[in-house]
Design an enzyme around this catalytic site. Structure first.
Site, PDB file in Angstrom:
ATOM      1  N   ASP A 185       0.656  -1.191  -0.146  1.00 49.71           N
ATOM      2  CA  ASP A 185       0.000  -0.184  -0.090  1.00 49.71           C
ATOM      3  C   ASP A 185       0.948   1.279  -0.078  1.00 49.71           C
ATOM      4  OD1 ASP A 185      -3.145   0.777   0.565  1.00 49.71           O
ATOM      5  OD2 ASP A 185      -1.779   2.252   1.436  1.00 49.71           O
ATOM      6  N   GLU A 242       2.005   5.178  -0.262  1.00 50.53           N
ATOM      7  CA  GLU A 242       1.739   6.522   0.123  1.00 50.53           C
ATOM      8  C   GLU A 242       2.441   7.196  -0.594  1.00 50.53           C
ATOM      9  OE1 GLU A 242      -1.027   7.152   1.852  1.00 50.53           O
ATOM     10  OE2 GLU A 242      -1.288   5.250   2.446  1.00 50.53           O
ATOM     11  N   ASP A 276      -2.376   1.507  -7.146  1.00 51.07           N
ATOM     12  CA  ASP A 276      -0.879   1.266  -6.694  1.00 51.07           C
ATOM     13  C   ASP A 276      -0.077   0.605  -7.568  1.00 51.07           C
ATOM     14  OD1 ASP A 276      -0.955   1.692  -3.428  1.00 51.07           O
ATOM     15  OD2 ASP A 276      -2.842   0.722  -4.222  1.00 51.07           O
ATOM     16  N   HIS A 315      -4.683   5.658   6.089  1.00 51.14           N
ATOM     17  CA  HIS A 315      -3.821   6.508   5.100  1.00 51.14           C
ATOM     18  C   HIS A 315      -2.228   6.245   5.559  1.00 51.14           C
ATOM     19  CE1 HIS A 315      -6.835   7.716   2.573  1.00 51.14           C
ATOM     20  NE2 HIS A 315      -7.528   8.057   3.624  1.00 51.14           N
ATOM     21  N   ASP A 320      -2.309   0.441   6.803  1.00 49.86           N
ATOM     22  CA  ASP A 320      -3.353  -0.001   5.760  1.00 49.86           C
ATOM     23  C   ASP A 320      -2.784  -1.445   5.315  1.00 49.86           C
ATOM     24  OD1 ASP A 320      -4.454   2.519   5.833  1.00 49.86           O
ATOM     25  OD2 ASP A 320      -3.841   2.977   3.941  1.00 49.86           O
TER      26      ASP A 320
END
Length: 265
Positions: A78, A80, A177, A235, A240
């Site tokens: 995941d 960011e 992603d 987030h 996550d």
């Protein structure tokens, strides 16, 4: 059971029942039941010791509680990325977490986690920090995306995930992603995308197949639908990933078999 004495005793109890006093017959049947229970328990103990000697002992309980998956390992990911309102372009990955989930036990076996220094927009926006919890000091001086991808490859090799006989697949919450973010930034920087990033499982699709409803709010809806507590902060990439892993484990225990959802590149 191939125990000769047990089999002969059972045969005797059936064929000789008419000639045997009723009270003694009942006691004899009880004795045989106890004998056979001991035989089965002994066999079970031997099998358990044999499996444990080959490294399977710790996962036997987990393995028996849900059907086997198609993959040896799930790689939960995941990202960011840099962001703002209105959105900045190009976006750049600033957190790169992966959890290695054992496909037999659905337990986390290993973690890869690095922050990445953005180069096009090196200064994080207040919106980005508020959303992700990532502050400027967490990305300043960190490796570039190219360096992080090299370390991912080293980690994959160390974990045995590059062995052709080992089946693994990435899992993400959505297609963004690996369909948009990583290939888009690699194209911008002129970097190749490793083949193992080109197929994945979209957890939202898997959840909708299993539960019959689409999770509009992503992890929050999936946790709510499965009566799970949300882990950590929304987030945060690594948090996550932990939520994704927990949702996968819960679905697997309900009998769901995960399959690739992305189309081949």
């Amino acid at each position: 059971v191939s125990d000769a004495s047990g089999c002969s005793m059972i045969a005797f109890l059936h064929t000789g029942a008419a000639k045997f006093p009723q009270n003694l017959l009942s006691r004899a049947r009880q004795a045989v039941s106890l004998l056979l229970a001991g035989v089965f328990e002994g066999c079970s103990s031997i099998v358990s010791r044999k499996l444990a000697s080959h490294g399977f002992g710790a996962s036997m309980a987990a393995m028996s509680s849900f059907p086997p998956q198609r993959y040896h390992y799930f790689l939960v990911l995941d990202f960011e990325a840099t962001c703002d309102k209105p959105q900045i372009h190009p976006q750049e990955i600033i957190e790169f977490p992966i959890l290695k989930l054992n496909g037999r036990t659905m337990e986390i076996e290993s973690t890869f986690h690095m922050y990445v220094q953005p180069v096009v927009h090196p200064q994080l926006t207040p919106f980005c920090t508020e959303l992700t919890g990532i502050i400027q000091g967490m990305v300043d001086g960190q490796p570039s995306l190219q360096q992080v991808l090299e370390r991912v490859d080293e980690w994959m090799a160390k974990e045995g995930l590059l062995d052709p006989s080992v089946k693994s697949i990435f899992v993400t919450c959505g297609d963004w992603d690996l369909k948009v973010m990583l290939p888009g930034q690699c194209q911008y920087l002129g970097l190749p995308v490793a083949d193992y990033f080109k197929q994945w499982i979209n957890l939202k699709k898997a959840y909708s197949f299993a539960m019959g409803s689409w999770p509009k709010n992503g992890l929050l809806d999936m946790n709510k639908g499965l009566n799970l507590q949300h882990i950590g902060r929304p987030h945060s990439g690594i948090d996550d990933c932990k939520n994704i892993a927990n949702i996968m484990k819960t679905l697997a225990h309900r009998g769901f078999i995960f399959k690739q959802t992305s189309k081949p590149f």
